[in-house]
Design a protein around this motif. Structure first.
Motif, PDB file in Angstrom:
ATOM      1  N   ALA A   1       1.447  -1.736   0.317  1.00 53.40           N
ATOM      2  CA  ALA A   1      -0.330  -0.019  -0.215  1.00 53.40           C
ATOM      3  C   ALA A   1       0.985   1.412  -0.033  1.00 53.40           C
ATOM      4  O   ALA A   1       1.899   1.432   0.438  1.00 53.40           O
ATOM      5  N   ILE A   2       0.348   2.558  -0.755  1.00 53.24           N
ATOM      6  CA  ILE A   2       0.318   3.431  -0.772  1.00 53.24           C
ATOM      7  C   ILE A   2       0.348   3.873   0.608  1.00 53.24           C
ATOM      8  O   ILE A   2      -0.538   4.389   1.204  1.00 53.24           O
ATOM      9  N   PRO A   3       0.970   4.858   1.619  1.00 58.67           N
ATOM     10  CA  PRO A   3       0.283   5.160   3.174  1.00 58.67           C
ATOM     11  C   PRO A   3      -0.298   6.018   3.139  1.00 58.67           C
ATOM     12  O   PRO A   3      -0.456   7.402   2.435  1.00 58.67           O
ATOM     13  N   ASN A   4      -1.167   6.160   3.315  1.00 54.83           N
ATOM     14  CA  ASN A   4      -2.492   6.976   3.332  1.00 54.83           C
ATOM     15  C   ASN A   4      -2.925   7.318   5.438  1.00 54.83           C
ATOM     16  O   ASN A   4      -3.293   6.468   5.818  1.00 54.83           O
ATOM     17  N   ASN A   5      -2.665   9.300   5.297  1.00 53.78           N
ATOM     18  CA  ASN A   5      -2.670   9.436   6.851  1.00 53.78           C
ATOM     19  C   ASN A   5      -3.842   9.060   7.232  1.00 53.78           C
ATOM     20  O   ASN A   5      -4.459   8.727   8.062  1.00 53.78           O
ATOM     21  N   GLN A   6      -4.659   9.001   6.201  1.00 60.93           N
ATOM     22  CA  GLN A   6      -6.404   9.168   7.041  1.00 60.93           C
ATOM     23  C   GLN A   6      -6.506   7.470   7.480  1.00 60.93           C
ATOM     24  O   GLN A   6      -7.721   7.492   8.372  1.00 60.93           O
ATOM     25  N   ILE A   7      -6.085   7.130   5.925  1.00 63.15           N
ATOM     26  CA  ILE A   7      -6.938   5.534   6.400  1.00 63.15           C
ATOM     27  C   ILE A   7      -6.147   5.138   8.126  1.00 63.15           C
ATOM     28  O   ILE A   7      -6.280   4.442   9.042  1.00 63.15           O
ATOM     29  N   LEU A   8      -4.518   5.178   8.124  1.00 60.35           N
ATOM     30  CA  LEU A   8      -3.830   5.228   9.597  1.00 60.35           C
ATOM     31  C   LEU A   8      -4.153   5.312  10.348  1.00 60.35           C
ATOM     32  O   LEU A   8      -3.862   4.796  11.662  1.00 60.35           O
ATOM     33  N   GLY A   9      -4.600   6.794  10.789  1.00 54.85           N
ATOM     34  CA  GLY A   9      -5.563   7.181  11.169  1.00 54.85           C
ATOM     35  C   GLY A   9      -7.028   6.546  12.458  1.00 54.85           C
ATOM     36  O   GLY A   9      -6.865   6.260  13.473  1.00 54.85           O
ATOM     37  N   LYS A  10      -7.349   6.627  11.445  1.00 52.23           N
ATOM     38  CA  LYS A  10      -8.681   5.210  11.433  1.00 52.23           C
ATOM     39  C   LYS A  10      -7.684   3.900  11.930  1.00 52.23           C
ATOM     40  O   LYS A  10      -9.007   3.684  12.824  1.00 52.23           O
ATOM     41  N   MET A  11      -6.981   3.163  12.430  1.00 47.15           N
ATOM     42  CA  MET A  11      -6.570   2.210  12.334  1.00 47.15           C
ATOM     43  C   MET A  11      -5.954   2.611  13.336  1.00 47.15           C
ATOM     44  O   MET A  11      -6.511   1.249  14.683  1.00 47.15           O
ATOM     45  N   GLU A  12      -5.338   3.529  14.012  1.00 49.28           N
ATOM     46  CA  GLU A  12      -4.620   3.777  15.061  1.00 49.28           C
ATOM     47  C   GLU A  12      -6.445   3.989  16.069  1.00 49.28           C
ATOM     48  O   GLU A  12      -6.463   3.620  17.392  1.00 49.28           O
ATOM     49  N   ARG A  13      -7.611   4.805  15.993  1.00 48.06           N
ATOM     50  CA  ARG A  13      -8.202   5.070  16.529  1.00 48.06           C
ATOM     51  C   ARG A  13      -8.867   3.610  16.396  1.00 48.06           C
ATOM     52  O   ARG A  13      -9.277   2.922  17.720  1.00 48.06           O
ATOM     53  N   ALA A  14      -9.275   2.299  15.726  1.00 50.67           N
ATOM     54  CA  ALA A  14      -9.888   1.435  16.058  1.00 50.67           C
ATOM     55  C   ALA A  14      -9.576   0.724  16.916  1.00 50.67           C
ATOM     56  O   ALA A  14      -9.687  -0.487  18.027  1.00 50.67           O
ATOM     57  N   LEU A  15      -7.804   0.669  16.755  1.00 47.38           N
ATOM     58  CA  LEU A  15      -7.056  -0.201  17.657  1.00 47.38           C
ATOM     59  C   LEU A  15      -6.728   0.042  19.089  1.00 47.38           C
ATOM     60  O   LEU A  15      -5.760  -0.694  19.462  1.00 47.38           O
ATOM     61  N   GLY A  16      -6.731   1.077  18.687  1.00 44.84           N
ATOM     62  CA  GLY A  16      -5.958   1.578  20.225  1.00 44.84           C
ATOM     63  C   GLY A  16      -4.632   2.040  19.967  1.00 44.84           C
ATOM     64  O   GLY A  16      -4.246   1.980  21.556  1.00 44.84           O
ATOM     65  N   ALA A  17      -3.986   2.669  19.344  1.00 49.51           N
ATOM     66  CA  ALA A  17      -2.350   1.770  19.597  1.00 49.51           C
ATOM     67  C   ALA A  17      -1.626   3.256  18.721  1.00 49.51           C
ATOM     68  O   ALA A  17      -2.872   3.354  17.491  1.00 49.51           O
ATOM     69  N   LYS A  18      -1.036   3.663  19.101  1.00 44.69           N
ATOM     70  CA  LYS A  18      -0.045   4.365  17.584  1.00 44.69           C
ATOM     71  C   LYS A  18       1.005   3.893  16.558  1.00 44.69           C
ATOM     72  O   LYS A  18       1.414   2.585  16.938  1.00 44.69           O
ATOM     73  N   LEU A  19       0.914   3.980  15.707  1.00 50.64           N
ATOM     74  CA  LEU A  19       1.243   3.079  14.995  1.00 50.64           C
ATOM     75  C   LEU A  19       2.311   4.655  14.072  1.00 50.64           C
ATOM     76  O   LEU A  19       3.219   3.911  13.179  1.00 50.64           O
ATOM     77  N   ARG A  20       1.312   5.442  14.120  1.00 47.63           N
ATOM     78  CA  ARG A  20       2.746   6.692  13.087  1.00 47.63           C
ATOM     79  C   ARG A  20       3.217   7.185  14.197  1.00 47.63           C
ATOM     80  O   ARG A  20       3.469   7.022  15.578  1.00 47.63           O
ATOM     81  N   GLY A  21       4.144   7.640  13.582  1.00 50.00           N
ATOM     82  CA  GLY A  21       5.577   8.286  13.867  1.00 50.00           C
ATOM     83  C   GLY A  21       6.423   8.125  14.663  1.00 50.00           C
ATOM     84  O   GLY A  21       6.413   6.597  15.291  1.00 50.00           O
ATOM     85  N   GLY A  22       7.850   7.944  14.492  1.00 49.35           N
ATOM     86  CA  GLY A  22       8.873   7.203  14.365  1.00 49.35           C
ATOM     87  C   GLY A  22       9.924   7.738  16.195  1.00 49.35           C
ATOM     88  O   GLY A  22       8.500   8.088  17.134  1.00 49.35           O
ATOM     89  N   LYS A  23      10.256   6.734  16.446  1.00 48.79           N
ATOM     90  CA  LYS A  23      11.190   6.904  17.876  1.00 48.79           C
ATOM     91  C   LYS A  23      11.740   8.705  17.836  1.00 48.79           C
ATOM     92  O   LYS A  23      12.202   9.280  16.835  1.00 48.79           O
ATOM     93  N   LYS A  24      11.293   8.180  19.067  1.00 50.48           N
ATOM     94  CA  LYS A  24      11.923  10.287  19.867  1.00 50.48           C
ATOM     95  C   LYS A  24      13.244   9.890  19.893  1.00 50.48           C
ATOM     96  O   LYS A  24      13.780   9.602  20.891  1.00 50.48           O
ATOM     97  N   LYS A  25      14.073  11.329  19.285  1.00 49.50           N
ATOM     98  CA  LYS A  25      15.314  11.323  18.947  1.00 49.50           C
ATOM     99  C   LYS A  25      15.699  12.359  20.527  1.00 49.50           C
ATOM    100  O   LYS A  25      14.939  12.775  21.185  1.00 49.50           O
ATOM    101  N   LYS A  26      16.541  12.329  21.320  1.00 51.97           N
ATOM    102  CA  LYS A  26      16.771  12.610  21.908  1.00 51.97           C
ATOM    103  C   LYS A  26      17.332  13.712  22.387  1.00 51.97           C
ATOM    104  O   LYS A  26      18.267  13.649  21.766  1.00 51.97           O
TER     105      LYS A  26
END
Length: 149
Positions: free
Chosen positions: A124-149
């Motif tokens: 798939a080509i990443p789509n932020n709308q679909i990823l947002g729906k998945m995050e809300r349905a699954l209750g987990a954060k899918l997007r966003g990388g590791k935070k840099k210190k």
């Protein structure tokens, strides 16, 4: 198309002649002269004539597009963004933690099951709308990388 009429002059008498009149619906006209003939006639009449060809070739099929060489020499390859391995695994793990199938997740986010399958397989080509729906349905954060210190 050709029509023929017979015309009688005066009264009808046995000694009178009949005149035949032919009416042609299309009068014959002279063919229009081409540009070369017009230019030659003007030269013969003593006028100065300048000929300018506006387009390089008269036949459009003769050559390719003007930028054909540039396109042929192009070596850069363009690829669309794809779903990364870490995102694919996050989606799978979150879905499996809820105990859902791909079809069930798709129903909950109002998408087709092929969409979820494509995200999990990386096609798939990443789509932020679909990823947002998945995050809300699954209750987990899918997007966003590791935070840099």
């Amino acid at each position: 198309f050709f029509i023929s009429f017979t015309h009688m002059a005066g009264r009808i008498t046995p000694s009178q002649d009949w005149d035949t009149v032919k009416l042609n619906t299309r009068p014959k006209t002279k063919k229009s002269a081409n540009h070369e003939q017009v230019a030659n006639h003007a030269r013969q009449s003593g006028f100065e004539v300048e000929s300018v060809r506006k387009h390089g070739t008269t036949n459009a099929q003769r050559g390719g597009p003007s930028n054909a060489r540039k396109l042929e020499d192009e070596t850069e390859e363009f690829k669309h963004e794809e779903v990364g391995l870490d995102l694919r695994l996050r989606i799978q793990k979150a879905r499996q933690a809820k105990g859902w199938t791909q079809k069930e997740l798709a129903q909950r986010i109002n998408e087709k099951s092929t969409v979820v399958n494509e995200y999990e397989s990386g096609r798939a080509i990443p789509n932020n709308q679909i990823l947002g729906k998945m995050e809300r349905a699954l209750g987990a954060k899918l997007r966003g990388g590791k935070k840099k210190k």
